[in-house]
Design an enzyme around this catalytic site. Structure first.
Site, PDB file in Angstrom:
ATOM      1  N   GLU A 176      -3.831   2.217  -7.394  1.00 43.41           N
ATOM      2  CA  GLU A 176      -4.230   3.299  -6.534  1.00 43.41           C
ATOM      3  C   GLU A 176      -3.552   4.532  -6.932  1.00 43.41           C
ATOM      4  O   GLU A 176      -2.274   4.750  -6.398  1.00 43.41           O
ATOM      5  CB  GLU A 176      -4.108   3.089  -5.008  1.00 43.41           C
ATOM      6  CG  GLU A 176      -2.693   2.122  -4.564  1.00 43.41           C
ATOM      7  CD  GLU A 176      -2.572   2.269  -2.827  1.00 43.41           C
ATOM      8  OE1 GLU A 176      -3.623   2.367  -2.343  1.00 43.41           O
ATOM      9  OE2 GLU A 176      -1.410   1.833  -2.791  1.00 43.41           O
ATOM     10  N   HIS A 223       0.844  -1.180   0.056  1.00 44.42           N
ATOM     11  CA  HIS A 223       0.142   0.008   0.079  1.00 44.42           C
ATOM     12  C   HIS A 223       0.686   1.429  -0.168  1.00 44.42           C
ATOM     13  O   HIS A 223       1.826   1.341   0.591  1.00 44.42           O
ATOM     14  CB  HIS A 223      -0.847   0.010   1.168  1.00 44.42           C
ATOM     15  CG  HIS A 223      -2.006   1.037   1.165  1.00 44.42           C
ATOM     16  ND1 HIS A 223      -1.685   2.347   1.606  1.00 44.42           N
ATOM     17  CD2 HIS A 223      -3.215   1.089   0.640  1.00 44.42           C
ATOM     18  CE1 HIS A 223      -2.889   2.964   1.465  1.00 44.42           C
ATOM     19  NE2 HIS A 223      -3.734   2.170   1.125  1.00 44.42           N
TER      20      HIS A 223
END
Length: 250
Positions: free
Chosen positions: A166, A94
């Site tokens: 993302e 992430h």
């Protein structure tokens, strides 16, 4: 036909009791979902949430893990620990892990391989910064991450992998890539994977969009041919909002 997957990343939110309350609210709201539903609570809540979701269609994911089996890695979580708890997914790479904790592609590649050894489906996050997008190097940045993070995996593992694209500039900022921008970039991701592992594996791989996904935006995103779901941050902390995203097709 790829089955959609909606995953909620709670990040460092919700105590165990708060997380259990959220799950109890969520269960009836997503019971008839046509997609795979995943919630990713903080590590300390994993055991309780796995038990609370037994017998339901909600699967549980971790937000991170180490690439070693065990050892002197204070504060870390071993893959075998997650497997023993009944965790099914693990978020890897992430942008917050890359940015704040110095995670690099070499270590992420080790984590990817270790996840498969322990029956964990990785949700690999890739993305570019605002500076990189404005410099028009998005594709170069993503191609490098893909090549390094997926190196040495098998075609079968690639088919099982979930990638979450993302755009870092859209996380928690309220900014969202347009559905056309997201589709174009995710199509590039799939093409890059196909170049490495073949079209069949790339076609089976599910690719999510992550970056301020909301109930108001999910329908348009999911109408795109290459977008297979969402990695949801803030909106996953409210049962009604997360359920509205999960039930995007209703």
């Amino acid at each position: 036909m790829r089955k959609a997957i909606i995953a909620g990343n709670w990040k460092m939110n919700n105590t165990i009791s708060q997380g259990l309350k959220l799950v109890e609210e969520l269960k009836p709201l997503v019971a008839d979902a046509n997609c795979d539903v995943v919630v990713c609570p903080p590590t300390l809540a994993l055991d309780a949430v796995v038990k609370a979701t037994e017998g339901t269609n909600i699967k549980v994911g971790a937000q991170n893990m180490h690439f070693e089996e065990s050892g002197a890695f204070t504060g870390e979580t071993a893959p075998a620990m997650l497997e023993e708890l009944g965790v099914k997914y693990v978020i890897l790479g992430h942008s917050e892990r890359r940015q704040y904790f110095g995670e690099n592609d070499a270590d992420l590649n080790k984590k990817m391989k270790k996840a498969f050894e322990h029956n964990l489906t990785p949700i690999l996050c890739i993305g570019e910064t605002l500076e990189e997008r404005e410099a028009d190097v998005t594709e170069e940045v993503l191609a490098k991450q893909i090549k390094l993070d997926l190196a040495g995996l098998t075609e079968a593992q690639i088919a099982e992998t979930v990638i979450a694209y993302e755009p870092i500039w859209a996380i928690g900022t309220g900014k969202t890539a347009t559905s056309d921008q997201a589709e174009e970039t995710i199509a590039f991701v799939r093409k890059t994977v196909a170049g490495m592992f073949g079209a069949e594996a790339a076609e089976k791989m599910r690719i999510q969009y992550g970056g301020s996904v909301k109930p108001a935006t999910i329908k348009e995103q999911m109408a795109k041919p290459n977008i297979d779901g969402g990695l949801i941050g803030g909106a996953s902390l409210k049962a009604a909002d997360f359920a509205a995203i999960v039930n995007f097709d209703k």
